[in-house]
Enzyme design. Structure first.
Site, PDB file in Angstrom:
ATOM      1  N   LYS A  15       4.214  -0.179  14.055  1.00 60.42           N
ATOM      2  CA  LYS A  15       4.059  -1.164  15.134  1.00 60.42           C
ATOM      3  C   LYS A  15       5.337  -1.975  15.334  1.00 60.42           C
ATOM      4  O   LYS A  15       5.807  -2.152  16.456  1.00 60.42           O
ATOM      5  CB  LYS A  15       2.889  -2.123  14.830  1.00 60.42           C
ATOM      6  CG  LYS A  15       1.548  -1.433  14.633  1.00 60.42           C
ATOM      7  CD  LYS A  15       0.431  -2.423  14.355  1.00 60.42           C
ATOM      8  CE  LYS A  15       0.591  -3.235  13.092  1.00 60.42           C
ATOM      9  NZ  LYS A  15       0.574  -2.437  11.838  1.00 60.42           N
ATOM     10  N   ARG A  90      -6.381  -8.744  15.270  1.00 58.47           N
ATOM     11  CA  ARG A  90      -6.698  -7.973  14.073  1.00 58.47           C
ATOM     12  C   ARG A  90      -8.146  -8.120  13.652  1.00 58.47           C
ATOM     13  O   ARG A  90      -8.551  -7.549  12.643  1.00 58.47           O
ATOM     14  CB  ARG A  90      -5.842  -8.519  12.938  1.00 58.47           C
ATOM     15  CG  ARG A  90      -4.823  -7.573  12.404  1.00 58.47           C
ATOM     16  CD  ARG A  90      -3.976  -8.413  11.495  1.00 58.47           C
ATOM     17  NE  ARG A  90      -3.364  -7.664  10.472  1.00 58.47           N
ATOM     18  CZ  ARG A  90      -2.070  -7.376  10.473  1.00 58.47           C
ATOM     19  NH1 ARG A  90      -1.296  -7.727  11.452  1.00 58.47           N
ATOM     20  NH2 ARG A  90      -1.565  -6.722   9.468  1.00 58.47           N
ATOM     21  N   ARG A 129      10.071   1.342   2.781  1.00 61.63           N
ATOM     22  CA  ARG A 129      10.547   0.436   3.850  1.00 61.63           C
ATOM     23  C   ARG A 129      11.504  -0.618   3.299  1.00 61.63           C
ATOM     24  O   ARG A 129      11.287  -1.205   2.248  1.00 61.63           O
ATOM     25  CB  ARG A 129       9.362  -0.265   4.505  1.00 61.63           C
ATOM     26  CG  ARG A 129       9.824  -1.361   5.473  1.00 61.63           C
ATOM     27  CD  ARG A 129       8.745  -1.834   6.367  1.00 61.63           C
ATOM     28  NE  ARG A 129       7.629  -2.435   5.669  1.00 61.63           N
ATOM     29  CZ  ARG A 129       6.537  -2.881   6.287  1.00 61.63           C
ATOM     30  NH1 ARG A 129       6.423  -2.762   7.595  1.00 61.63           N
ATOM     31  NH2 ARG A 129       5.565  -3.417   5.591  1.00 61.63           N
ATOM     32  N   ARG A 162       9.480  -5.924   1.092  1.00 64.08           N
ATOM     33  CA  ARG A 162       8.475  -6.981   1.198  1.00 64.08           C
ATOM     34  C   ARG A 162       7.595  -7.017  -0.041  1.00 64.08           C
ATOM     35  O   ARG A 162       7.222  -5.986  -0.577  1.00 64.08           O
ATOM     36  CB  ARG A 162       7.600  -6.738   2.443  1.00 64.08           C
ATOM     37  CG  ARG A 162       8.217  -7.288   3.691  1.00 64.08           C
ATOM     38  CD  ARG A 162       7.530  -6.865   4.970  1.00 64.08           C
ATOM     39  NE  ARG A 162       6.080  -6.901   4.984  1.00 64.08           N
ATOM     40  CZ  ARG A 162       5.360  -6.587   6.058  1.00 64.08           C
ATOM     41  NH1 ARG A 162       5.966  -6.243   7.186  1.00 64.08           N
ATOM     42  NH2 ARG A 162       4.043  -6.625   6.024  1.00 64.08           N
ATOM     43  N   ARG A 173      -4.349  -3.742   1.631  1.00 59.99           N
ATOM     44  CA  ARG A 173      -4.107  -4.006   3.062  1.00 59.99           C
ATOM     45  C   ARG A 173      -4.748  -2.917   3.920  1.00 59.99           C
ATOM     46  O   ARG A 173      -5.290  -3.200   4.990  1.00 59.99           O
ATOM     47  CB  ARG A 173      -2.597  -4.078   3.350  1.00 59.99           C
ATOM     48  CG  ARG A 173      -1.981  -5.403   2.916  1.00 59.99           C
ATOM     49  CD  ARG A 173      -0.473  -5.320   2.844  1.00 59.99           C
ATOM     50  NE  ARG A 173       0.157  -4.996   4.097  1.00 59.99           N
ATOM     51  CZ  ARG A 173       1.384  -4.459   4.202  1.00 59.99           C
ATOM     52  NH1 ARG A 173       2.097  -4.211   3.125  1.00 59.99           N
ATOM     53  NH2 ARG A 173       1.893  -4.198   5.382  1.00 59.99           N
TER      54      ARG A 173
END
Ligand code: AP5
Length: 219
Positions: A15, A90, A129, A162, A173
């Protein structure tokens, strides 16, 4: 009328990567609830401190706080032509609140772009990431590597991983996404607003598919 585009998808679906590209291509601001929370965390605000308690566990920040934050952001002048929304809504309560606020701003949702990616690919993407400290530019050590390891190509700032990309938190998550966010797929599909896009194509191909799905407005 302003143009509002929502990007829907699981953690790691792409996203943020795609919202930055759509924002450039369409000339609309990129509004990411996660980025706003991280900015507040960095600046040690009260909102940041509250969000931290949820984010580090991979839970959602309460609806009332998140809705008020997005309403304030969308009311700023740079959002007059519309916005690309990434990570909001969300929950069903956030989706209903968004309809109401867009109506108040004289607009309505144009399209909800659902980026579909398998669970194994999500885990693989989040494990690799890297993000830039200064502006949140997004990299992946294999699929989208920076020219120089550890340094952002765009602004030269340091890249970091992160805290919520740790394997255990990622698993949670994804569960939270399945429970609280996935019901929005049916909600928007029933209203004829949802477009499915295969998120497992190369990044450029996903961008092309998303852009093709955004309705063109006559001037
Ligand atoms: P947020 O920051 O929104 O995280 P998220 O939704 O979990 O999504 P991510 O940012 O992890 O992934 P992404 O889909 O943007 O993927 P990306 O483009 O980086 O939220 C974080 C937290 O904030 C939440 O857990 C919650 O606590 C709180 N929060 C935020 N919004 C909230 C809300 N509305 N309500 C309540 N709480 C909220 O890509 C991932 C990786 O894949 C990158 O390395 C990228 O390079 C790579 N990649 C991207 N596309 C491709 C491709 N096509 N092929 C190969 N690799 C690719």
């Amino acid at each position: 009328m302003p143009t509002y585009v929502v990007l829907l998808g699981a953690p790691g679906a792409g996203k943020g990567t795609q919202a930055k590209r759509l924002s450039q291509a369409l000339g609309l601001p990129h509004i990411s609830s996660g980025d706003i929370f991280r900015e507040n965390l960095k600046n040690q605000t009260e909102l940041g401190e509250l969000a931290r308690q949820y984010m580090e566990r991979g839970e959602l920040v309460p609806d009332d706080v998140t809705i008020a934050m997005i309403r304030e952001r969308l009311s700023r002048p740079d959002c007059a032509p519309g916005a690309i929304l990434d990570g909001f809504p969300r929950t069903p309560a956030q989706a209903e609140a968004l309809d109401k606020m867009l109506h108040d701003f004289g607009g309505q949702m144009d399209v909800v772009l659902y980026i579909k990616v398998s669970q194994q690919a999500l885990i693989d993407r989040l494990a690799g990431r890297w993000m830039c400290r200064a502006h949140g530019h997004i990299y992946h050590e294999r699929y989208n590597p920076p020219k120089q390891p550890g340094i952002c190509d765009v602004d030269g700032s340091e890249l970091y991983q992160r805290d919520d990309d740790k394997a255990e938190t990622v698993k949670h998550r994804i569960e939270v996404y399945q429970r609280q966010t996935a019901p929005l797929i049916a909600y928007y599909r029933e209203r004829g607003l949802l477009v499915d896009v295969d998120g497992e194509q190369p990044i450029d191909a996903v961008t092309a598919a998303l852009l093709a799905a955004v309705p063109q407005r006559a001037e």
